[in-house]
Motif scaffolding. Structure first.
Motif, PDB file in Angstrom:
ATOM      1  N   GLY A   1     -71.901  47.209 -84.180  1.00 64.12           N
ATOM      2  CA  GLY A   1     -71.406  48.280 -84.707  1.00 64.12           C
ATOM      3  C   GLY A   1     -72.136  48.437 -86.174  1.00 64.12           C
ATOM      4  O   GLY A   1     -72.518  49.210 -86.779  1.00 64.12           O
ATOM      5  N   LYS A   2     -71.808  47.240 -87.012  1.00 68.00           N
ATOM      6  CA  LYS A   2     -72.124  46.874 -88.340  1.00 68.00           C
ATOM      7  C   LYS A   2     -73.791  47.118 -88.643  1.00 68.00           C
ATOM      8  O   LYS A   2     -74.105  47.543 -89.469  1.00 68.00           O
ATOM      9  CB  LYS A   2     -71.344  45.743 -88.967  1.00 68.00           C
TER      10      LYS A   2
ATOM     11  N   ILE B   1     -72.313  52.750 -77.973  1.00 66.54           N
ATOM     12  CA  ILE B   1     -72.877  53.613 -78.771  1.00 66.54           C
ATOM     13  C   ILE B   1     -74.366  53.959 -78.230  1.00 66.54           C
ATOM     14  O   ILE B   1     -75.201  53.008 -78.508  1.00 66.54           O
ATOM     15  CB  ILE B   1     -73.223  52.712 -80.345  1.00 66.54           C
TER      16      ILE B   1
ATOM     17  N   VAL C   1     -62.802  52.762 -88.586  1.00 70.99           N
ATOM     18  CA  VAL C   1     -63.878  53.575 -87.840  1.00 70.99           C
ATOM     19  C   VAL C   1     -63.876  54.737 -88.104  1.00 70.99           C
ATOM     20  O   VAL C   1     -62.852  55.628 -88.440  1.00 70.99           O
ATOM     21  CB  VAL C   1     -63.661  53.038 -86.321  1.00 70.99           C
TER      22      VAL C   1
ATOM     23  N   VAL D   1     -67.841  54.387 -84.292  1.00 72.21           N
ATOM     24  CA  VAL D   1     -68.489  53.605 -84.875  1.00 72.21           C
ATOM     25  C   VAL D   1     -67.754  53.062 -86.120  1.00 72.21           C
ATOM     26  O   VAL D   1     -66.939  53.912 -86.768  1.00 72.21           O
ATOM     27  CB  VAL D   1     -69.906  54.261 -85.314  1.00 72.21           C
TER      28      VAL D   1
ATOM     29  N   ASP E   1     -70.784  48.459 -77.072  1.00 71.65           N
ATOM     30  CA  ASP E   1     -69.495  49.097 -78.017  1.00 71.65           C
ATOM     31  C   ASP E   1     -69.788  48.425 -79.423  1.00 71.65           C
ATOM     32  O   ASP E   1     -70.378  47.254 -79.780  1.00 71.65           O
ATOM     33  CB  ASP E   1     -68.360  48.369 -77.344  1.00 71.65           C
ATOM     34  N   HIS E   2     -69.218  49.230 -80.272  1.00 66.69           N
ATOM     35  CA  HIS E   2     -69.401  48.766 -81.697  1.00 66.69           C
ATOM     36  C   HIS E   2     -68.784  47.502 -81.887  1.00 66.69           C
ATOM     37  O   HIS E   2     -69.133  46.766 -82.982  1.00 66.69           O
ATOM     38  CB  HIS E   2     -68.868  50.051 -82.531  1.00 66.69           C
ATOM     39  N   TYR E   3     -67.744  47.249 -81.077  1.00 66.21           N
ATOM     40  CA  TYR E   3     -67.124  45.832 -81.684  1.00 66.21           C
ATOM     41  C   TYR E   3     -67.671  44.589 -80.932  1.00 66.21           C
ATOM     42  O   TYR E   3     -67.259  43.506 -81.050  1.00 66.21           O
ATOM     43  CB  TYR E   3     -65.391  45.844 -81.271  1.00 66.21           C
TER      44      TYR E   3
END
Length: 353
Positions: free
Chosen positions: A325-326, A198, A143, A132, A299-301
């Motif tokens: 992710g943010k 995530i 990350v 993350v 996914d975080h991206y």
């Protein structure tokens, strides 16, 4: 009778009714066709199932599924281990207390809408470790890895959690494909967003509460995930805000069913064809309650935005893209304290017009 900590007290307009309204209409969908040997060669059964999923997602944002392929024993083992874990003294549970650096483990002071929830939780990521963003700062590309924390007791908890996560992941992918088809997209259209996802499992214990008219197990909220799958016990306590009239509807437990709700990521992907719906959890003065949840997120991206196939001149994009992710990192930090401002919400990315 004693007094309740003011941190738990809901504003008057958000307090639950003493006698909840029973649900009539939250769809109950039979997934047995997915497990049938003849299913691939029977397009009619697929079309019917996809239509049911689509109608439920559009009209309710919630539905229940039965004959889902998840072994009942898998669920029973985790509920048993969960009960043992939460029955321990607070000092034992707090040995694996989560923090702002690693939000995995035990926690008992979570806030929803800046009011403390009457619950305690144990969180673990499905992928161990899970990658993350290190911070919510958009310019920070660093990350970190989230690593699960496991208690010494009960010793069977880890195996039960990991087994549950594995079968829930399989169910989540099935549901994702059905929802994709219901949007008129290829079955695999959304799967590519879930390579380094995530996603996490949450165990919740709602203790007895002598003030069920003042507080909530979880305050009103919408899930930030793509999909959430819930296993609630036979006590029940989930309430869903009905889209047609805003009434809070009690979801009566169905034996061995899972409750599925459309998360805010799906709301954005579908450009609001499907909307995430507010829900909350009431507490009980006579019986404690347990539940197990699987939050399925990408996914975080991944940049979350309306899918291009669903955008037209008549139906333009309703959201600006945001980094999942943010967004996740921002929301995780806000769970640890009462904020002076409103938490980050997807409507902050909504395009007016």
């Amino acid at each position: 009778m004693g007094e309740i900590d003011p941190a738990f007290i809901q504003e008057i307009e958000h307090r639950p009714k003493i006698i909840p309204v029973e649900a009539e209409g939250i769809p109950l969908i039979d997934l047995s066709a997915l497990n049938s040997h003849y299913f691939p060669s029977d397009p009619t059964s697929l079309e019917s199932l996809v239509a049911e999923i689509g109608d439920a997602s559009k009209n309710w944002g919630f539905f229940q599924v039965i004959n889902h392929g998840v072994p009942q024993e898998t669920r029973r083992k985790l509920e048993s281990a969960s009960r043992k874990f939460f029955a321990q003294p607070a000092e034992e549970k707090r040995k694996i207390r989560r923090d702002e650096v690693n939000p995995q483990g035990y926690y008992d002071t979570e806030h929803t809408k800046n009011v403390r929830d009457w619950k305690e939780v144990f969180d673990l990521t499905v992928k161990n470790p899970t990658v993350v963003p290190a911070s919510p700062d958009p310019s920070d590309e660093e990350v970190v890895e989230l690593v699960n924390r496991w208690p010494k007791y009960p010793p069977e908890l880890r195996e039960a959690c990991e087994e549950f996560a594995k079968v829930m992941e399989k169910l989540a992918y099935k549901l994702l494909e059905l929802i994709s088809l219901s949007l008129g997209l290829p079955a695999e259209r959304l799967s590519g967003f879930f390579n380094d996802y995530i996603s996490f499992v949450r165990l919740i214990h709602y203790p007895l509460c002598m003030f069920p008219h003042l507080t909530l197990g979880v305050g009103r909220h919408m899930d930030t995930s793509a999909l959430t799958i819930l296993a609630q016990d036979d006590i029940g306590g989930l309430e869903v805000k009905r889209k047609t009239d805003g009434e809070w509807i009690h979801v009566k437990p169905t034996p061995n069913a899972f409750i599925v709700n459309v998360g805010q990521i799906m709301q954005v992907w579908s450009n609001e064809k499907y909307e995430s719906v507010e829900h909350r959890v009431i507490v009980n003065s006579e019986k404690e309650r347990f539940s197990m949840l699987f939050f399925f997120s990408p996914d975080h991206y991944v940049m979350v935005e309306p899918l291009k196939e669903l955008i037209t001149d008549e139906n333009p994009a309703k959201y600006r893209a945001y980094n999942w992710g943010k967004f996740f990192a921002t929301r995780q930090r806000s769970n640890f304290k009462k904020l002076n401002v409103e938490n980050l919400q997807i409507y902050h990315f909504r395009i007016n017009g």
